[in-house]
Design a protein around this motif. Structure first.
Motif, PDB file in Angstrom:
ATOM      1  N   LEU A 111       0.862  -1.188   0.000  1.00  0.00           N
ATOM      2  CA  LEU A 111       0.000   0.000   0.000  1.00  0.00           C
ATOM      3  C   LEU A 111       0.897   1.236   0.000  1.00  0.00           C
ATOM      4  CD1 LEU A 111      -2.769  -1.038   2.562  1.00  0.00           C
ATOM      5  CD2 LEU A 111      -2.739  -1.302   0.065  1.00  0.00           C
ATOM      6  N   ARG A 112       0.525   2.228  -0.785  1.00  0.00           N
ATOM      7  CA  ARG A 112       1.380   3.396  -0.959  1.00  0.00           C
ATOM      8  C   ARG A 112       0.728   4.639  -0.384  1.00  0.00           C
ATOM      9  NH1 ARG A 112       4.573   3.654  -6.053  1.00  0.00           N
ATOM     10  NH2 ARG A 112       5.522   1.607  -6.325  1.00  0.00           N
ATOM     11  N   PHE A 113       1.470   5.334   0.483  1.00  0.00           N
ATOM     12  CA  PHE A 113       0.941   6.468   1.227  1.00  0.00           C
ATOM     13  C   PHE A 113       1.718   7.744   0.938  1.00  0.00           C
ATOM     14  CE2 PHE A 113      -0.145   2.649   3.427  1.00  0.00           C
ATOM     15  CZ  PHE A 113      -1.406   2.877   3.943  1.00  0.00           C
ATOM     16  N   VAL A 114       1.011   8.854   0.969  1.00  0.00           N
ATOM     17  CA  VAL A 114       1.668  10.166   0.929  1.00  0.00           C
ATOM     18  C   VAL A 114       1.039  11.058   2.004  1.00  0.00           C
ATOM     19  CG1 VAL A 114       2.386  10.174  -1.499  1.00  0.00           C
ATOM     20  CG2 VAL A 114       0.080  10.925  -0.893  1.00  0.00           C
ATOM     21  N   GLY A 115       1.769  12.082   2.375  1.00  0.00           N
ATOM     22  CA  GLY A 115       1.231  13.049   3.342  1.00  0.00           C
ATOM     23  C   GLY A 115       1.269  12.558   4.768  1.00  0.00           C
ATOM     24  N   ILE A 116       1.998  11.499   5.042  1.00  0.00           N
ATOM     25  CA  ILE A 116       2.138  10.985   6.412  1.00  0.00           C
ATOM     26  C   ILE A 116       3.505  10.329   6.521  1.00  0.00           C
ATOM     27  CG2 ILE A 116       1.003   8.789   5.823  1.00  0.00           C
ATOM     28  CD1 ILE A 116      -0.167   8.825   8.704  1.00  0.00           C
ATOM     29  N   GLY A 117       4.152  10.492   7.673  1.00  0.00           N
ATOM     30  CA  GLY A 117       5.499   9.941   7.851  1.00  0.00           C
ATOM     31  C   GLY A 117       5.467   8.476   8.242  1.00  0.00           C
ATOM     32  N   GLU A 118       6.627   7.828   8.132  1.00  0.00           N
ATOM     33  CA  GLU A 118       6.728   6.396   8.394  1.00  0.00           C
ATOM     34  C   GLU A 118       6.339   6.044   9.836  1.00  0.00           C
ATOM     35  OE1 GLU A 118      10.687   4.991   7.967  1.00  0.00           O
ATOM     36  OE2 GLU A 118      10.143   2.875   8.107  1.00  0.00           O
ATOM     37  N   SER A 119       6.896   6.802  10.795  1.00  0.00           N
ATOM     38  CA  SER A 119       6.667   6.419  12.189  1.00  0.00           C
ATOM     39  C   SER A 119       5.222   6.702  12.589  1.00  0.00           C
ATOM     40  CB  SER A 119       7.648   7.141  13.110  1.00  0.00           C
ATOM     41  OG  SER A 119       7.573   8.521  12.890  1.00  0.00           O
ATOM     42  N   PRO A 170      11.317   8.175  -1.160  1.00  0.00           N
ATOM     43  CA  PRO A 170      11.327   9.637  -1.284  1.00  0.00           C
ATOM     44  C   PRO A 170       9.912  10.196  -1.419  1.00  0.00           C
ATOM     45  CG  PRO A 170      12.987   8.660  -2.713  1.00  0.00           C
ATOM     46  CD  PRO A 170      12.169   7.526  -2.158  1.00  0.00           C
ATOM     47  N   GLY A 171       9.471  10.938  -0.390  1.00  0.00           N
ATOM     48  CA  GLY A 171       8.154  11.567  -0.434  1.00  0.00           C
ATOM     49  C   GLY A 171       6.988  10.634  -0.176  1.00  0.00           C
ATOM     50  N   GLU A 172       7.252   9.354   0.047  1.00  0.00           N
ATOM     51  CA  GLU A 172       6.169   8.396   0.227  1.00  0.00           C
ATOM     52  C   GLU A 172       6.524   7.414   1.337  1.00  0.00           C
ATOM     53  OE1 GLU A 172       5.122   6.357  -3.361  1.00  0.00           O
ATOM     54  OE2 GLU A 172       4.953   8.223  -4.502  1.00  0.00           O
ATOM     55  N   VAL A 173       5.520   6.687   1.810  1.00  0.00           N
ATOM     56  CA  VAL A 173       5.765   5.538   2.671  1.00  0.00           C
ATOM     57  C   VAL A 173       5.011   4.358   2.073  1.00  0.00           C
ATOM     58  CG1 VAL A 173       5.543   4.563   4.972  1.00  0.00           C
ATOM     59  CG2 VAL A 173       5.925   7.006   4.715  1.00  0.00           C
ATOM     60  N   ARG A 193      20.207  20.679  -1.915  1.00  0.00           N
ATOM     61  CA  ARG A 193      19.453  21.098  -3.094  1.00  0.00           C
ATOM     62  C   ARG A 193      18.680  19.943  -3.734  1.00  0.00           C
ATOM     63  NH1 ARG A 193      19.754  25.293  -6.785  1.00  0.00           N
ATOM     64  NH2 ARG A 193      19.252  24.752  -8.941  1.00  0.00           N
ATOM     65  N   ARG A 194      19.355  18.816  -3.885  1.00  0.00           N
ATOM     66  CA  ARG A 194      18.725  17.670  -4.517  1.00  0.00           C
ATOM     67  C   ARG A 194      17.505  17.215  -3.717  1.00  0.00           C
ATOM     68  NH1 ARG A 194      19.667  12.631  -3.595  1.00  0.00           N
ATOM     69  NH2 ARG A 194      18.900  11.121  -5.103  1.00  0.00           N
ATOM     70  N   THR A 195      17.679  17.138  -2.404  1.00  0.00           N
ATOM     71  CA  THR A 195      16.589  16.677  -1.540  1.00  0.00           C
ATOM     72  C   THR A 195      15.410  17.636  -1.570  1.00  0.00           C
ATOM     73  OG1 THR A 195      18.270  15.678  -0.141  1.00  0.00           O
ATOM     74  CG2 THR A 195      16.088  15.914   0.810  1.00  0.00           C
ATOM     75  N   VAL A 196      15.702  18.937  -1.477  1.00  0.00           N
ATOM     76  CA  VAL A 196      14.613  19.923  -1.470  1.00  0.00           C
ATOM     77  C   VAL A 196      13.832  19.838  -2.783  1.00  0.00           C
ATOM     78  CG1 VAL A 196      14.073  22.392  -1.490  1.00  0.00           C
ATOM     79  CG2 VAL A 196      15.719  21.475   0.165  1.00  0.00           C
ATOM     80  N   ARG A 197      14.544  19.699  -3.893  1.00  0.00           N
ATOM     81  CA  ARG A 197      13.859  19.619  -5.188  1.00  0.00           C
ATOM     82  C   ARG A 197      13.019  18.340  -5.297  1.00  0.00           C
ATOM     83  NH1 ARG A 197      16.096  21.775 -10.110  1.00  0.00           N
ATOM     84  NH2 ARG A 197      16.598  19.655 -10.714  1.00  0.00           N
ATOM     85  N   LEU A 198      13.589  17.223  -4.856  1.00  0.00           N
ATOM     86  CA  LEU A 198      12.836  15.963  -4.861  1.00  0.00           C
ATOM     87  C   LEU A 198      11.562  16.083  -4.034  1.00  0.00           C
ATOM     88  CD1 LEU A 198      15.311  12.979  -4.374  1.00  0.00           C
ATOM     89  CD2 LEU A 198      13.470  13.148  -6.055  1.00  0.00           C
ATOM     90  N   ARG A 199      11.712  16.666  -2.833  1.00  0.00           N
ATOM     91  CA  ARG A 199      10.547  16.788  -1.948  1.00  0.00           C
ATOM     92  C   ARG A 199       9.522  17.747  -2.521  1.00  0.00           C
ATOM     93  NH1 ARG A 199      13.140  16.033   4.102  1.00  0.00           N
ATOM     94  NH2 ARG A 199      13.927  13.984   3.569  1.00  0.00           N
ATOM     95  N   ALA A 200      10.002  18.796  -3.191  1.00  0.00           N
ATOM     96  CA  ALA A 200       9.073  19.755  -3.791  1.00  0.00           C
ATOM     97  C   ALA A 200       8.251  19.067  -4.879  1.00  0.00           C
ATOM     98  CB  ALA A 200       9.836  20.952  -4.350  1.00  0.00           C
ATOM     99  N   VAL A 201       8.894  18.269  -5.700  1.00  0.00           N
ATOM    100  CA  VAL A 201       8.161  17.543  -6.751  1.00  0.00           C
ATOM    101  C   VAL A 201       7.148  16.596  -6.110  1.00  0.00           C
ATOM    102  CG1 VAL A 201       8.365  15.817  -8.587  1.00  0.00           C
ATOM    103  CG2 VAL A 201       9.994  17.717  -8.485  1.00  0.00           C
ATOM    104  N   SER A 202       7.594  15.812  -5.110  1.00  0.00           N
ATOM    105  CA  SER A 202       6.691  14.868  -4.449  1.00  0.00           C
ATOM    106  C   SER A 202       5.515  15.580  -3.794  1.00  0.00           C
ATOM    107  CB  SER A 202       7.436  14.074  -3.370  1.00  0.00           C
ATOM    108  OG  SER A 202       8.372  13.229  -3.950  1.00  0.00           O
ATOM    109  N   GLN A 203       5.813  16.683  -3.116  1.00  0.00           N
ATOM    110  CA  GLN A 203       4.754  17.388  -2.402  1.00  0.00           C
ATOM    111  C   GLN A 203       3.768  18.025  -3.381  1.00  0.00           C
ATOM    112  OE1 GLN A 203       4.005  17.385   0.947  1.00  0.00           O
ATOM    113  NE2 GLN A 203       2.134  18.235   0.067  1.00  0.00           N
ATOM    114  N   ALA A 204       4.268  18.549  -4.489  1.00  0.00           N
ATOM    115  CA  ALA A 204       3.368  19.141  -5.479  1.00  0.00           C
ATOM    116  C   ALA A 204       2.404  18.078  -5.999  1.00  0.00           C
ATOM    117  CB  ALA A 204       4.175  19.742  -6.636  1.00  0.00           C
TER     118      ALA A 204
END
Lengths: 441, 441
Positions: free
Chosen positions: B210-218, B241-244, B413-424
């Motif tokens: 099952l694939r989740f977004v908008g919530i952290g692993e813990s 990245p950006g998902e659990v 920079r790489r992480t912020v950009r990855l997270r920005a794409v995932s969050q968008a």
């Protein structure tokens, strides 16, 4: 000289220890990596950590001949540690240092070294303070992360609660335990781990990597058959997506570095026109530098790559002074309205054509006000008109003129898109370094 | 029950064979992977093959407890093969099947099995025909790829000249040799290798992810403490990245699959609002499907992500019927001219602001004629105004209204950009499935 375990019967071994004899000889030490985690065996995680550590060991001149991967199971971990200890003075574990019952690495290490486990109360207090600051309740299990085999020393981890540790052994080597999350592991490599291990290698390896585009691996290697067979330095080609890297390696001393320099010159004399950079330089970086030096700017028009060229260029910090942006023109309407591709082109030769690629590049250049416009349009698949799957046109509009070149890429959608991005950057680089050849390479 | 090698003295082993007893019992077999190649130890190549094979072994119900990695060295390869044979009925090598002198795997396998090597003349002729068709000269070395240990059978490779092979052993297992290039290796896994090995496992594993977004692993795991400790099925969280992802696994039989279904329902009942899909479904796919179902379209306006959102969306075949394209607005001039961001916004709150993100999203929607406009603008670093590194505004303009939400991402920079794409993508998905909550999650 090799001293491999002798098979005394099918499935039965007697592994000869190689430790003591070598440790006393002043030679470079051997290290062995043990990656720990059931998720590695199940394939849910790809072991990028071991690869990164392998690179460092070579740089530090530490021999490295075996790697083992085992799950979260104390018996098998103990077995793997013992085997590694029989072959290498330095044993490095990755993973299994967390607070849960699955995290067994520290206990397995204590077991093979025959050391009691000591709980470091200062670390307990630090962990408790950290949990308090996050508003997270402290549970007794967390105290496991403060357990250290007697005689060990902590290895700092700036990005997580799991400290690493190093337990020295009498032969000058030791066992090093490192946490598995890459964002914790990788910074530790280039900080405390480097400090700890670098002095334990022999002559480190000096590596120089030359980076090529526009030429295949075999064709490149065939130009230097004698170099590819050389031992000092060794020259090895690596095919990367859209690029070929040649790694020249020798001892990191004066004569070794000089041999590398001479071989680099030989290679550049023969194939320099395809060599865009060296070591960690990337093609987008080189392109942005060339543009910056000329005071020029770039805009893109992307169809089948969907933004991939822009994404690659903007990986580089400070791209904004030369890369102005672009248009992702995934439909004909956007190609017409936002890039000025004439309807006659879209209705005639069509969206995947020389004419369309040229018009897109000109549109990007003129409408975004840049010196250069770079365009891509093609059939990435899986759907495409008969016989045209992988057909990609790359257009380039420069200060004086514009033209496009057709490429036929093989592979699935992902591969065609990757190659289209690489080829677009390659074509731009070739035009920037030698404007007269623009588009004809 | 575990039967690990007994350490008879420091660094000396006696490994108990486990083969014969188990092979006669009808239990699932054990496999061990040996990855061969100096480039793996040097870290020039990351071992994605072994991970892919590990996934398949679990699916086929074959036990898999150890992996070894060795360089291109016959002695060490023989040693690794013997150790693997002592622990597993099925030994699988990856790599070292090419035609060069470095490619030693087939010879090492013949050595440990005590079989003579036989050159298959039919394969020689096929190879010669292939080289002729490519206009490449035949050299004698190429004949090595036709060498097979006696009693072995070829395993077809549709994408390269190096065939794999399987040498059965009397216990029902055998040694399987596969070539290393992933574009050859991976298709073989799901073709001939699957046919060869599937029947040798026990009850295969049934997995549901099952694939989740908008919530952290813990936070996600903490909602089901009792499930996370269960054995039937096992439930394991994986941070991507950006998902659990939550993987639920049990035996692939009727009761096992039913237990997985029940646990999936329990999880969805509690955290379903964050679950965007299952198994191989990706977030871009789900987004495109939701838009397609409503007959809606999407345009993007990307600043700090530079085209990364467009690139992710256009990975999906057939994206063009809902994704019209976008504007990469890396400069203020492009934001103004091509997205209509008012100069008052750029000179006032600035390019990284609520107002700018909203105007960009509206500009993308209106100027490209789409139902939805999605925008990103932020400071990805390394340069940023004091205290604003990682500040990213994500704007969304829908059929009725437009708004933006501020995020503060940590990392390089790489992480912020990855997270920005995932969050968008996450923000867009949340708005599409529940329009009333748009932008407020």
């Amino acid at each position: 000289m090799e001293r491999v375990p002798r098979a005394t019967a099918r499935g039965t071994f007697l592994c000869q220890p190689r430790r003591t004899e070598r440790a006393n000889s002043g030679e470079a030490m051997h290290a062995e990596i043990i990656s720990v985690g059931t998720e590695l065996l199940l394939g849910d995680t790809v072991d990028t950590n071991a690869a990164a550590l392998g690179q460092r060991l070579a740089e530090w001149g530490i021999h490295h001949r075996h790697r083992q991967t085992v799950g979260d199971h104390q018996g098998r971990l103990v077995e793997a540690l013992r085997l590694a200890q029989s072959r290498a003075e330095i044993v490095i574990t990755i993973g299994g240092l967390g607070p849960t019952e699955d995290d067994l690495t520290r206990y397995a290490i204590a077991e093979i070294l025959g050391r009691p486990m000591v709980r470091d109360e200062a670390v307990v207090r630090r962990l408790q303070a950290f949990f308090r600051s996050r508003g997270v309740a402290w549970v007794e299990l967390n105290g496991r992360q403060a357990d250290l085999p007697e005689g060990g020393e902590w290895v700092a981890n700036a990005n997580g609660t799991a400290l690493g540790f190093w337990v020295p052994t009498e032969d000058g080597g030791g066992v090093l335990a490192l946490p598995g999350p890459p964002n914790e592991f990788l910074p530790m490599l280039d900080g405390p781990v480097r400090e700890l291990l670098r002095g334990r290698g022999g002559v480190p390896l000096y590596r120089r990597t030359l980076r090529f585009v526009g030429i295949g691996e075999s064709l490149l290697a065939a130009q230097f058959p004698e170099l590819m067979e050389g031992e000092r330095p060794t020259v090895a080609p690596y095919a990367k997506p859209g690029e070929v890297h040649l790694r020249i390696a020798d001892a990191d001393d004066e004569t070794g570095r000089e041999r590398v320099r001479q071989v680099e010159q030989l290679i550049r004399a023969k194939a320099g026109e395809h060599c865009y950079g060296a070591d960690e330089e990337t093609l987008p970086e080189v392109i942005l530098s060339l543009l910056r030096r000329e005071g020029q700017t770039l805009a893109v028009a992307e169809s089948c790559t969907g933004g991939g060229i822009g994404a690659r260029l903007t990986e580089i910090p400070g791209a904004s002074d030369v890369f102005v942006g672009g248009v992702i023109s995934y439909t004909e309407a956007v190609k017409h309205a936002h890039l000025g591709v004439p309807e006659a082109v879209l209705n005639g030769p069509g969206a995947v054509s020389n004419e369309c690629a040229v018009a897109m590049a000109q549109g990007a250049r003129d409408r975004l006000g840049a010196t250069w416009g770079l365009s891509v349009t093609g059939y990435a698949g899986p759907d495409a008109p008969e016989g045209r799957l992988g057909e990609v046109w790359i257009g380039l509009a420069g200060p004086d003129r514009a033209e496009a070149v057709r490429f036929a890429f093989r592979g699935d959608r992902r591969t065609v898109r990757l190659r289209a991005v690489s080829q677009a950057l390659t074509s731009l680089w070739q035009a920037l370094r030698e404007p007269a050849r623009m588009g004809h390479s």
